[in-house]
Design a protein around this motif. Structure first.
Motif, PDB file in Angstrom:
ATOM      1  N   LEU A  22       7.696 100.198  54.742  1.00  0.00           N
ATOM      2  CA  LEU A  22       8.135 100.062  53.355  1.00  0.00           C
ATOM      3  C   LEU A  22       9.322 100.970  53.042  1.00  0.00           C
ATOM      4  O   LEU A  22       9.766 101.033  51.901  1.00  0.00           O
ATOM      5  CB  LEU A  22       6.980 100.396  52.401  1.00  0.00           C
ATOM      6  N   CYS A  23       9.828 101.661  54.064  1.00  0.00           N
ATOM      7  CA  CYS A  23      10.834 102.696  53.860  1.00  0.00           C
ATOM      8  C   CYS A  23      12.266 102.179  53.946  1.00  0.00           C
ATOM      9  O   CYS A  23      13.187 102.854  53.469  1.00  0.00           O
ATOM     10  CB  CYS A  23      10.618 103.814  54.876  1.00  0.00           C
ATOM     11  N   PHE A  24      12.481 101.008  54.533  1.00  0.00           N
ATOM     12  CA  PHE A  24      13.861 100.606  54.819  1.00  0.00           C
ATOM     13  C   PHE A  24      14.745 100.432  53.577  1.00  0.00           C
ATOM     14  O   PHE A  24      15.959 100.634  53.684  1.00  0.00           O
ATOM     15  CB  PHE A  24      13.893  99.356  55.699  1.00  0.00           C
ATOM     16  N   PRO A  25      14.213 100.069  52.384  1.00  0.00           N
ATOM     17  CA  PRO A  25      15.112 100.077  51.228  1.00  0.00           C
ATOM     18  C   PRO A  25      15.693 101.456  50.933  1.00  0.00           C
ATOM     19  O   PRO A  25      16.862 101.580  50.544  1.00  0.00           O
ATOM     20  CB  PRO A  25      14.211  99.597  50.082  1.00  0.00           C
ATOM     21  N   ALA A  26      14.893 102.510  51.141  1.00  0.00           N
ATOM     22  CA  ALA A  26      15.390 103.872  50.935  1.00  0.00           C
ATOM     23  C   ALA A  26      16.384 104.255  52.020  1.00  0.00           C
ATOM     24  O   ALA A  26      17.337 105.010  51.758  1.00  0.00           O
ATOM     25  CB  ALA A  26      14.225 104.862  50.916  1.00  0.00           C
ATOM     26  N   ILE A  27      16.194 103.755  53.251  1.00  0.00           N
ATOM     27  CA  ILE A  27      17.162 104.026  54.311  1.00  0.00           C
ATOM     28  C   ILE A  27      18.509 103.400  53.970  1.00  0.00           C
ATOM     29  O   ILE A  27      19.567 103.989  54.216  1.00  0.00           O
ATOM     30  CB  ILE A  27      16.649 103.499  55.666  1.00  0.00           C
ATOM     31  N   ILE A  28      18.476 102.213  53.382  1.00  0.00           N
ATOM     32  CA  ILE A  28      19.727 101.577  52.954  1.00  0.00           C
ATOM     33  C   ILE A  28      20.446 102.467  51.943  1.00  0.00           C
ATOM     34  O   ILE A  28      21.669 102.655  52.012  1.00  0.00           O
ATOM     35  CB  ILE A  28      19.453 100.185  52.355  1.00  0.00           C
TER      36      ILE A  28
ATOM     37  N   THR B  74       2.573 106.346  55.238  1.00  0.00           N
ATOM     38  CA  THR B  74       3.734 107.121  55.683  1.00  0.00           C
ATOM     39  C   THR B  74       5.026 106.563  55.119  1.00  0.00           C
ATOM     40  O   THR B  74       5.839 107.287  54.525  1.00  0.00           O
ATOM     41  CB  THR B  74       3.806 107.121  57.218  1.00  0.00           C
ATOM     42  N   THR B  75       5.242 105.264  55.301  1.00  0.00           N
ATOM     43  CA  THR B  75       6.506 104.679  54.869  1.00  0.00           C
ATOM     44  C   THR B  75       6.600 104.564  53.351  1.00  0.00           C
ATOM     45  O   THR B  75       7.696 104.571  52.800  1.00  0.00           O
ATOM     46  CB  THR B  75       6.714 103.306  55.522  1.00  0.00           C
ATOM     47  N   LEU B  76       5.451 104.465  52.682  1.00  0.00           N
ATOM     48  CA  LEU B  76       5.483 104.484  51.219  1.00  0.00           C
ATOM     49  C   LEU B  76       5.956 105.853  50.728  1.00  0.00           C
ATOM     50  O   LEU B  76       6.794 105.959  49.817  1.00  0.00           O
ATOM     51  CB  LEU B  76       4.103 104.164  50.654  1.00  0.00           C
ATOM     52  N   ALA B  77       5.430 106.913  51.341  1.00  0.00           N
ATOM     53  CA  ALA B  77       5.826 108.266  50.951  1.00  0.00           C
ATOM     54  C   ALA B  77       7.286 108.541  51.282  1.00  0.00           C
ATOM     55  O   ALA B  77       8.038 109.090  50.463  1.00  0.00           O
ATOM     56  CB  ALA B  77       4.920 109.290  51.641  1.00  0.00           C
ATOM     57  N   THR B  78       7.704 108.174  52.498  1.00  0.00           N
ATOM     58  CA  THR B  78       9.097 108.429  52.873  1.00  0.00           C
ATOM     59  C   THR B  78      10.067 107.545  52.103  1.00  0.00           C
ATOM     60  O   THR B  78      11.232 107.910  51.920  1.00  0.00           O
ATOM     61  CB  THR B  78       9.292 108.226  54.385  1.00  0.00           C
ATOM     62  N   GLN B  79       9.599 106.383  51.656  1.00  0.00           N
ATOM     63  CA  GLN B  79      10.438 105.551  50.787  1.00  0.00           C
ATOM     64  C   GLN B  79      10.811 106.313  49.526  1.00  0.00           C
ATOM     65  O   GLN B  79      11.986 106.376  49.142  1.00  0.00           O
ATOM     66  CB  GLN B  79       9.685 104.259  50.443  1.00  0.00           C
ATOM     67  N   PHE B  80       9.824 106.934  48.892  1.00  0.00           N
ATOM     68  CA  PHE B  80      10.112 107.728  47.689  1.00  0.00           C
ATOM     69  C   PHE B  80      10.986 108.934  48.028  1.00  0.00           C
ATOM     70  O   PHE B  80      11.918 109.264  47.294  1.00  0.00           O
ATOM     71  CB  PHE B  80       8.806 108.180  47.037  1.00  0.00           C
ATOM     72  N   PHE B  81      10.681 109.593  49.161  1.00  0.00           N
ATOM     73  CA  PHE B  81      11.408 110.810  49.512  1.00  0.00           C
ATOM     74  C   PHE B  81      12.884 110.541  49.763  1.00  0.00           C
ATOM     75  O   PHE B  81      13.761 111.200  49.186  1.00  0.00           O
ATOM     76  CB  PHE B  81      10.775 111.461  50.751  1.00  0.00           C
TER      77      PHE B  81
END
Length: 352
Positions: A71-77, A126-133
């Motif tokens: 779920l983190c890839f939008p934040a990586i973008i 994990t990816t939900l948390a890192t998405q926010f971070f």
């Protein structure tokens, strides 16, 4: 006999059911909106707008095939797009900005993989948390500002990543709009298809999706392969971020937020199993084109915005059911067995 022949044809040609759905939708929109879908301009538009979604969905295909979720890839973008934009605009670093943007996405994906594989926290959490971070980091570092990349088309970075190679050589207006990012995306997708279907890493990914315990028994380093999968996802998300930022000639902090559900939908309607162990990159690519085409087709056909999401959901559901019916005979047989049981139960109640 007919069902067996249909199943054998579907097994021979990868993602055949979703390709049929795609062809039927194209035919439908050509009939309903011929002024749009019989013109080449709509397809050149797809070639410049869909590559980021295709890269994200193909990376997510590996993740879901391994029985995980990201779920983190939008934040990586957002984060990688910021790293690239600030170095490209403020420091004029050109290709160094590209390398830094890619490295930032690879780093985030690697961190996700280590937390999931070594620490043991489930991928969803994990990816939900890192998405926010990482989304928060992009906002904090950018100060909530957008970066307009004025004059970017004059740089070699823009020309080689999202440029129009036929702009000067062709007399056809539609051909002048073809973006080179479609070529890079096709090459990346082709390599990843070979990896998934012909390479040991792809075999390991599918083993992980079936069972981690079985994978360990046959000698697969489960932790290492999971880290590779999430690192790959991070790198592809960063690549999508750079393409998106250059194509728009602008960076904005929430530029990746619209891709989460569309990427997941592209993977699932393409035929990759949500339970892992089964994946098709060809199906994912056609799923992306269906996603991109539906909204344009429905609007061009005269439907109002209120109906677009409703019809989209209906088409997605039909595509998934059709895929299961043609390509997964065991599910088809279970469905008809349940249907017969229901009918027998109804007839028994009636006789009583």
């Amino acid at each position: 006999m007919v069902q067996r022949s249909v199943a054998s044809i579907a097994q021979r040609f990868e993602a055949l059911p979703i390709i049929i759905v795609f062809a039927l939708l194209i035919a439908l929109f050509m009939y309903a909106a011929p002024e749009v879908f019989l013109s080449p301009y709509i397809y050149t538009t797809f070639l410049s707008t869909l590559p980021p979604l295709v890269l994200l969905a193909v990376g997510l295909t590996f993740v879901i095939a391994a029985g995980e979720i990201d779920l983190c890839f939008p934040a990586i973008i957002a984060f990688s797009g910021f790293v690239f934009a600030v170095l490209f605009k403020e420091y004029n670093l050109g290709w160094i900005a590209v390398v830094a943007g890619l490295a930032s996405g690879v780093f985030v994906g690697f961190v996700n993989g280590v937390i999931i594989a070594k620490v043991g926290i489930p991928a969803f959490m994990t990816t939900l948390a890192t998405q926010f971070f990482w989304a928060g980091m992009a906002t904090v570092l950018s100060g909530g500002k957008s970066y307009a990349l004025r004059g970017a088309e004059e740089s070699s970075v823009w020309q080689w990543i999202v440029g129009r190679p036929f702009a000067a050589a062709s007399g056809y207006d539609w051909l002048q709009q073809v973006s080179i990012q479609a070529l890079w995306t096709a090459i990346i997708v082709g390599v990843l298809w070979l990896i998934l279907t012909r390479h040991r890493f792809g075999e390991h990914v599918l083993f992980l999706g079936d069972s981690n315990d079985v994978s360990r028994v046959v000698g697969i380093d489960v932790d290492r392969e999971k880290i590779k999968v999430f690192t790959l996802m991070g790198g592809l998300a960063a690549c999508a971020a750079i393409m998106l930022t250059l194509e728009n000639k602008n960076f904005f902090g929430n530029q990746g937020q619209g891709y989460l559900l569309t990427a997941i939908a592209s993977v699932l309607i393409g035929g990759t199993s949500i339970f892992g162990g089964q994946a098709t990159i060809v199906g994912t690519v056609f799923g992306c084109f269906i996603i991109g085409m539906i909204e344009a087709g429905l609007v061009a056909s005269g439907l109002t915005g209120a109906w677009v999401r409703t019809v989209q959901g209906l088409i997605f559901l039909i595509a998934i059911i059709f895929y299961m019916y043609v390509d997964e005979p065991q599910r088809r047989q279970a469905f008809f067995a349940n249907l017969r049981s229901f009918r027998e139960f109804g007839s028994t109640r009636t006789s009583e």
